[in-house]
Motif scaffolding. Structure first.
Motif, PDB file in Angstrom:
ATOM      1  N   VAL A 226       0.850  -1.183   0.000  1.00 25.84           N
ATOM      2  CA  VAL A 226       0.000   0.000   0.000  1.00 25.84           C
ATOM      3  C   VAL A 226       0.889   1.237   0.000  1.00 25.84           C
ATOM      4  N   SER A 227       0.434   2.280  -0.684  1.00 24.31           N
ATOM      5  CA  SER A 227       1.183   3.537  -0.734  1.00 24.31           C
ATOM      6  C   SER A 227       0.201   4.692  -0.757  1.00 24.31           C
ATOM      7  N   ALA A 228       0.553   5.764  -0.060  1.00 20.68           N
ATOM      8  CA  ALA A 228      -0.258   6.992  -0.072  1.00 20.68           C
ATOM      9  C   ALA A 228       0.437   8.089  -0.867  1.00 20.68           C
ATOM     10  N   LYS A 229       1.392   7.713  -1.716  1.00 16.37           N
ATOM     11  CA  LYS A 229       2.207   8.693  -2.443  1.00 16.37           C
ATOM     12  C   LYS A 229       1.372   9.609  -3.327  1.00 16.37           C
ATOM     13  N   LEU A 230       0.257   9.101  -3.870  1.00 14.02           N
ATOM     14  CA  LEU A 230      -0.502   9.870  -4.852  1.00 14.02           C
ATOM     15  C   LEU A 230      -1.714  10.577  -4.260  1.00 14.02           C
ATOM     16  N   LYS A 231      -1.835  10.539  -2.949  1.00 14.67           N
ATOM     17  CA  LYS A 231      -3.042  11.057  -2.313  1.00 14.67           C
ATOM     18  C   LYS A 231      -3.161  12.571  -2.416  1.00 14.67           C
ATOM     19  N   ASN A 232      -2.036  13.271  -2.273  1.00 16.96           N
ATOM     20  CA  ASN A 232      -2.072  14.727  -2.196  1.00 16.96           C
ATOM     21  C   ASN A 232      -1.423  15.382  -3.411  1.00 16.96           C
ATOM     22  N   PRO A 233      -1.880  16.575  -3.796  1.00 15.25           N
ATOM     23  CA  PRO A 233      -1.263  17.286  -4.922  1.00 15.25           C
ATOM     24  C   PRO A 233       0.202  17.601  -4.636  1.00 15.25           C
ATOM     25  N   GLY A 234       1.007  17.600  -5.696  1.00 13.81           N
ATOM     26  CA  GLY A 234       2.405  17.959  -5.568  1.00 13.81           C
ATOM     27  C   GLY A 234       2.602  19.465  -5.715  1.00 13.81           C
ATOM     28  N   ASN A 235       3.801  19.921  -5.365  1.00 10.85           N
ATOM     29  CA  ASN A 235       4.131  21.345  -5.425  1.00 10.85           C
ATOM     30  C   ASN A 235       4.535  21.726  -6.847  1.00 10.85           C
ATOM     31  N   THR A 236       3.746  22.562  -7.493  1.00 10.72           N
ATOM     32  CA  THR A 236       4.007  22.946  -8.885  1.00 10.72           C
ATOM     33  C   THR A 236       4.811  24.239  -8.999  1.00 10.72           C
ATOM     34  N   ASN A 237       5.391  24.693  -7.882  1.00 10.30           N
ATOM     35  CA  ASN A 237       6.167  25.932  -7.893  1.00 10.30           C
ATOM     36  C   ASN A 237       7.579  25.654  -8.428  1.00 10.30           C
ATOM     37  N   ASN A 238       7.685  25.513  -9.729  1.00  6.85           N
ATOM     38  CA  ASN A 238       8.954  25.247 -10.401  1.00  6.85           C
ATOM     39  C   ASN A 238       8.860  25.810 -11.816  1.00  6.85           C
ATOM     40  N   PRO A 239       9.984  25.864 -12.552  1.00  5.52           N
ATOM     41  CA  PRO A 239       9.956  26.481 -13.890  1.00  5.52           C
ATOM     42  C   PRO A 239       8.938  25.869 -14.853  1.00  5.52           C
ATOM     43  N   ASN A 240       8.654  24.561 -14.720  1.00  4.40           N
ATOM     44  CA  ASN A 240       7.696  23.921 -15.617  1.00  4.40           C
ATOM     45  C   ASN A 240       6.245  24.154 -15.191  1.00  4.40           C
ATOM     46  N   GLY A 241       6.046  24.505 -13.930  1.00  2.00           N
ATOM     47  CA  GLY A 241       4.679  24.648 -13.437  1.00  2.00           C
ATOM     48  C   GLY A 241       3.959  23.323 -13.345  1.00  2.00           C
TER      49      GLY A 241
END
Length: 228
Positions: free
Chosen positions: A72-87
């Protein structure tokens, strides 16, 4: 004797032809489960992730003591931080972060995009990718080896597939955030981002080689390299 040799050669050719499809993805399993023993890959146990591999394998060894928690993994549960050059940011649930998928030939990822954010052109050397849109509006596409572009605008609930090893991309065309869940037919799909691969390699690709390939001068190439 000649006929015997011919028969053996033909039999070998048939065996190889039948075996070829199995080489298209991860190797077949030889046991029910093989949870990756990631710590056996390290000699520097203080590093996270480990920086000094103890052994080299085409894959990961199995650990001895397995529990249900390994699957089991909860890695995908929460949004990631898009504050980077690619957005945009990719959160992986592959064998490196989810040891339970070791030898199973599958993995997943979550990709989050700020407005205008882009998962830039890249390839997965070991996997086909299929995405399901959680929210937002995305322009997605892939390019064949004949340089034909297939592109589509997709929205919440849509599914799109990127054939294995072909260059592909996604860009948020909506006014709000977007997110997808991606699935791969490999435990570790590998990713080569085209721009980073060419302009951020270590050691660097000689500027004159890139200048000739892109039909620009060395100064332009060096200016792009500085951004990576």
């Amino acid at each position: 004797m000649a006929r015997a040799h011919l028969f053996v050669a033909a039999a070998c050719a048939i065996v190889l032809a039948l075996a070829t499809p199995s080489l298209a993805g991860d190797p077949d399993m030889l046991q029910d489960i093989c949870v990756a023993d990631l710590m056996s890959q390290c000699t520097d146990f203080a590093a996270d992730p480990c920086l000094i591999p103890a052994i080299k394998l085409n894959g990961f060894p199995c650990k001895a003591n397995v529990t249900a928690d390994d699957f089991v993994s909860a890695k995908l549960k929460n949004p990631g931080n898009t504050n980077n050059p690619n957005g945009a940011v990719v959160t992986a649930a592959n064998v490196e972060t989810f040891p339970g998928v070791n030898t199973l030939g599958v993995s997943m990822a979550r990709i989050d995009y700020a407005p205008g954010g882009q998962n830039p052109p890249h390839t997965h050397p070991r996997a086909t990718e299929i995405i399901f849109v959680l929210e937002g509006t995305l322009e997605v596409g892939f390019i064949t080896t004949a340089n034909k572009l297939f592109t589509k605008t997709i929205t919440k609930g849509d599914v799109f597939v990127f054939p294995a090893r072909l260059v592909h991309f996604q860009q948020n065309r909506g006014h709000g955030p977007a997110a997808v869940i991606a699935a791969f037919n490999s435990q570790l799909q590998g990713t080569q981002a085209i721009a980073m691969t060419l302009f951020g390699a270590t050691p660097p690709v000689p500027s004159d080689i890139l200048a000739k390939a892109f039909r620009v001068n060395n100064g332009v190439v060096n200016a792009i390299k500085a951004k990576f």
